[in-house]
Design a protein around this motif. Structure first.
Motif, PDB file in Angstrom:
ATOM      1  N   GLY A  24       1.081  -0.908   0.239  1.00 32.31           N
ATOM      2  CA  GLY A  24       0.283  -0.102   0.357  1.00 32.31           C
ATOM      3  C   GLY A  24       0.802   1.307   0.123  1.00 32.31           C
ATOM      4  O   GLY A  24       2.018   1.088  -0.068  1.00 32.31           O
ATOM      5  N   CYS A  25      -0.321   2.270   0.110  1.00 33.19           N
ATOM      6  CA  CYS A  25       1.179   3.768   0.791  1.00 33.19           C
ATOM      7  C   CYS A  25       0.634   4.046   1.664  1.00 33.19           C
ATOM      8  O   CYS A  25      -0.312   4.473   1.634  1.00 33.19           O
ATOM      9  CB  CYS A  25       0.713   4.208  -0.251  1.00 33.19           C
ATOM     10  SG  CYS A  25       1.277   6.028  -0.813  1.00 33.19           S
ATOM     11  N   GLN A  26       1.386   4.382   2.609  1.00 36.42           N
ATOM     12  CA  GLN A  26       1.262   4.983   4.125  1.00 36.42           C
ATOM     13  C   GLN A  26       0.747   6.452   4.236  1.00 36.42           C
ATOM     14  O   GLN A  26      -0.712   6.573   5.101  1.00 36.42           O
ATOM     15  CB  GLN A  26       2.609   4.478   4.991  1.00 36.42           C
ATOM     16  CG  GLN A  26       2.551   3.367   4.637  1.00 36.42           C
ATOM     17  CD  GLN A  26       1.801   2.532   5.710  1.00 36.42           C
ATOM     18  OE1 GLN A  26       0.889   2.594   6.805  1.00 36.42           O
ATOM     19  NE2 GLN A  26       1.445   1.769   5.011  1.00 36.42           N
ATOM     20  N   SER A  27       1.075   7.405   2.996  1.00 37.01           N
ATOM     21  CA  SER A  27       0.490   8.915   2.943  1.00 37.01           C
ATOM     22  C   SER A  27      -0.166   8.958   2.733  1.00 37.01           C
ATOM     23  O   SER A  27      -1.370   9.713   2.701  1.00 37.01           O
ATOM     24  CB  SER A  27       2.068   9.616   2.294  1.00 37.01           C
ATOM     25  OG  SER A  27       2.107   9.356   1.192  1.00 37.01           O
ATOM     26  N   GLY A  28      -0.447   8.049   1.685  1.00 39.35           N
ATOM     27  CA  GLY A  28      -1.921   8.475   0.938  1.00 39.35           C
ATOM     28  C   GLY A  28      -1.527   9.674  -0.124  1.00 39.35           C
ATOM     29  O   GLY A  28      -2.687   9.423  -1.389  1.00 39.35           O
ATOM     30  N   THR A  29       0.043   9.591  -0.806  1.00 40.31           N
ATOM     31  CA  THR A  29       0.048  10.483  -1.256  1.00 40.31           C
ATOM     32  C   THR A  29       0.732   9.297  -3.061  1.00 40.31           C
ATOM     33  O   THR A  29       1.061  10.844  -4.355  1.00 40.31           O
ATOM     34  CB  THR A  29       0.957  11.154  -1.528  1.00 40.31           C
ATOM     35  OG1 THR A  29       1.946  10.958  -0.864  1.00 40.31           O
ATOM     36  CG2 THR A  29       0.661  12.138   0.109  1.00 40.31           C
ATOM     37  N   CYS A  30       1.384   8.303  -3.476  1.00 36.54           N
ATOM     38  CA  CYS A  30       0.862   7.811  -4.079  1.00 36.54           C
ATOM     39  C   CYS A  30      -0.277   7.395  -4.762  1.00 36.54           C
ATOM     40  O   CYS A  30      -0.529   7.415  -4.672  1.00 36.54           O
ATOM     41  CB  CYS A  30       1.676   6.406  -3.505  1.00 36.54           C
ATOM     42  SG  CYS A  30       2.609   6.383  -2.279  1.00 36.54           S
ATOM     43  N   PRO A  31       0.684   7.859  -6.222  1.00 35.78           N
ATOM     44  CA  PRO A  31      -0.817   7.699  -7.881  1.00 35.78           C
ATOM     45  C   PRO A  31      -1.505   6.827  -8.031  1.00 35.78           C
ATOM     46  O   PRO A  31      -1.997   6.049  -8.056  1.00 35.78           O
ATOM     47  CB  PRO A  31       0.393   8.556  -8.939  1.00 35.78           C
ATOM     48  CG  PRO A  31       1.978   8.271  -8.035  1.00 35.78           C
ATOM     49  CD  PRO A  31       1.873   7.963  -7.329  1.00 35.78           C
ATOM     50  N   ILE A  32      -0.430   5.458  -8.037  1.00 42.84           N
ATOM     51  CA  ILE A  32      -1.108   4.765  -7.686  1.00 42.84           C
ATOM     52  C   ILE A  32      -2.032   4.013  -7.065  1.00 42.84           C
ATOM     53  O   ILE A  32      -2.884   2.772  -6.658  1.00 42.84           O
ATOM     54  CB  ILE A  32      -0.114   3.408  -8.759  1.00 42.84           C
ATOM     55  CG1 ILE A  32       0.575   3.717 -10.142  1.00 42.84           C
ATOM     56  CG2 ILE A  32      -0.378   1.671  -9.209  1.00 42.84           C
ATOM     57  CD1 ILE A  32       0.929   3.356 -10.866  1.00 42.84           C
ATOM     58  N   THR A  33      -0.794   3.396  -5.348  1.00 41.17           N
ATOM     59  CA  THR A  33      -1.247   2.580  -4.348  1.00 41.17           C
ATOM     60  C   THR A  33      -1.970   3.480  -3.560  1.00 41.17           C
ATOM     61  O   THR A  33      -2.235   2.439  -2.255  1.00 41.17           O
ATOM     62  CB  THR A  33       0.058   2.220  -4.135  1.00 41.17           C
ATOM     63  OG1 THR A  33       0.959   3.192  -3.828  1.00 41.17           O
ATOM     64  CG2 THR A  33       0.837   1.222  -4.348  1.00 41.17           C
ATOM     65  N   ALA A  34      -2.085   4.110  -3.889  1.00 40.71           N
ATOM     66  CA  ALA A  34      -2.855   5.625  -2.368  1.00 40.71           C
ATOM     67  C   ALA A  34      -4.513   3.801  -2.476  1.00 40.71           C
ATOM     68  O   ALA A  34      -4.831   4.119  -1.769  1.00 40.71           O
ATOM     69  CB  ALA A  34      -2.943   7.141  -2.931  1.00 40.71           C
ATOM     70  N   LYS A  35      -4.978   4.387  -3.909  1.00 35.82           N
ATOM     71  CA  LYS A  35      -6.780   3.445  -3.537  1.00 35.82           C
ATOM     72  C   LYS A  35      -6.433   1.476  -4.009  1.00 35.82           C
ATOM     73  O   LYS A  35      -5.262   1.630  -5.326  1.00 35.82           O
ATOM     74  CB  LYS A  35      -7.012   4.617  -4.124  1.00 35.82           C
ATOM     75  CG  LYS A  35      -7.809   6.135  -3.836  1.00 35.82           C
ATOM     76  CD  LYS A  35      -8.005   6.519  -4.745  1.00 35.82           C
ATOM     77  CE  LYS A  35      -8.680   7.815  -3.869  1.00 35.82           C
ATOM     78  NZ  LYS A  35      -9.203   8.298  -2.839  1.00 35.82           N
ATOM     79  N   PRO A  36      -7.309   1.325  -3.105  1.00 31.79           N
ATOM     80  CA  PRO A  36      -7.500   0.261  -4.134  1.00 31.79           C
ATOM     81  C   PRO A  36      -7.374  -0.158  -4.992  1.00 31.79           C
ATOM     82  O   PRO A  36      -6.843  -1.150  -5.762  1.00 31.79           O
ATOM     83  CB  PRO A  36      -8.533  -0.615  -3.176  1.00 31.79           C
ATOM     84  CG  PRO A  36      -9.296   0.306  -2.221  1.00 31.79           C
ATOM     85  CD  PRO A  36      -8.381   1.703  -2.261  1.00 31.79           C
ATOM     86  N   HIS A  37      -8.950   0.968  -5.840  1.00 32.62           N
ATOM     87  CA  HIS A  37      -9.879   0.334  -7.325  1.00 32.62           C
ATOM     88  C   HIS A  37      -8.014   0.828  -8.359  1.00 32.62           C
ATOM     89  O   HIS A  37      -8.245   0.505  -9.180  1.00 32.62           O
ATOM     90  CB  HIS A  37     -10.571   0.762  -7.625  1.00 32.62           C
ATOM     91  CG  HIS A  37     -10.664   2.761  -7.436  1.00 32.62           C
ATOM     92  ND1 HIS A  37     -10.838   3.582  -6.292  1.00 32.62           N
ATOM     93  CD2 HIS A  37     -10.483   3.609  -8.514  1.00 32.62           C
ATOM     94  CE1 HIS A  37     -10.780   4.691  -6.210  1.00 32.62           C
ATOM     95  NE2 HIS A  37     -10.217   4.135  -7.898  1.00 32.62           N
ATOM     96  N   ARG A  38      -7.431   1.588  -8.293  1.00 34.24           N
ATOM     97  CA  ARG A  38      -6.047   2.627  -9.023  1.00 34.24           C
ATOM     98  C   ARG A  38      -5.103   0.935  -8.833  1.00 34.24           C
ATOM     99  O   ARG A  38      -4.611   0.738 -10.042  1.00 34.24           O
ATOM    100  CB  ARG A  38      -5.164   3.383  -8.742  1.00 34.24           C
ATOM    101  CG  ARG A  38      -6.318   4.548  -8.952  1.00 34.24           C
ATOM    102  CD  ARG A  38      -5.673   5.828  -8.282  1.00 34.24           C
ATOM    103  NE  ARG A  38      -6.431   7.056  -7.567  1.00 34.24           N
ATOM    104  CZ  ARG A  38      -6.152   8.178  -7.301  1.00 34.24           C
ATOM    105  NH1 ARG A  38      -5.078   8.102  -7.252  1.00 34.24           N
ATOM    106  NH2 ARG A  38      -7.165   9.330  -7.159  1.00 34.24           N
ATOM    107  N   THR A  39      -5.213  -0.011  -7.609  1.00 27.07           N
ATOM    108  CA  THR A  39      -3.647  -0.640  -7.157  1.00 27.07           C
ATOM    109  C   THR A  39      -4.066  -1.962  -8.401  1.00 27.07           C
ATOM    110  O   THR A  39      -3.711  -2.385  -9.216  1.00 27.07           O
ATOM    111  CB  THR A  39      -3.815  -0.979  -6.589  1.00 27.07           C
ATOM    112  OG1 THR A  39      -3.057   0.027  -5.917  1.00 27.07           O
ATOM    113  CG2 THR A  39      -2.200  -2.155  -6.312  1.00 27.07           C
TER     114      THR A  39
END
Length: 54
Positions: A24-39
């Motif tokens: 995942g992405c702890q900070s929420g700023t990662c463009p791909i891994t910030a949200k489950p549907h994008r990943t």
């Protein structure tokens, strides 16, 4: 032939969700891994591309 692409897409999407859950992405700023549907979509695209190359 098409069944391999469908299976590859589904497996890629599932692996994308697994990646989101485990890394995942702890900070929420990662463009791909910030949200489950994008990943999941990213994983499905990669799974489709890999399965279509065989």
């Amino acid at each position: 032939m098409y069944i391999k692409m469908i299976i590859g897409t589904l497996v890629g999407g599932a692996l994308g969700l697994l990646y989101y859950k485990l890394v995942g992405c702890q900070s929420g700023t990662c463009p791909i891994t910030a949200k489950p549907h994008r990943t999941a979509i990213y994983g499905a695209i990669l799974g489709f591309m890999i399965s279509s190359s065989f």
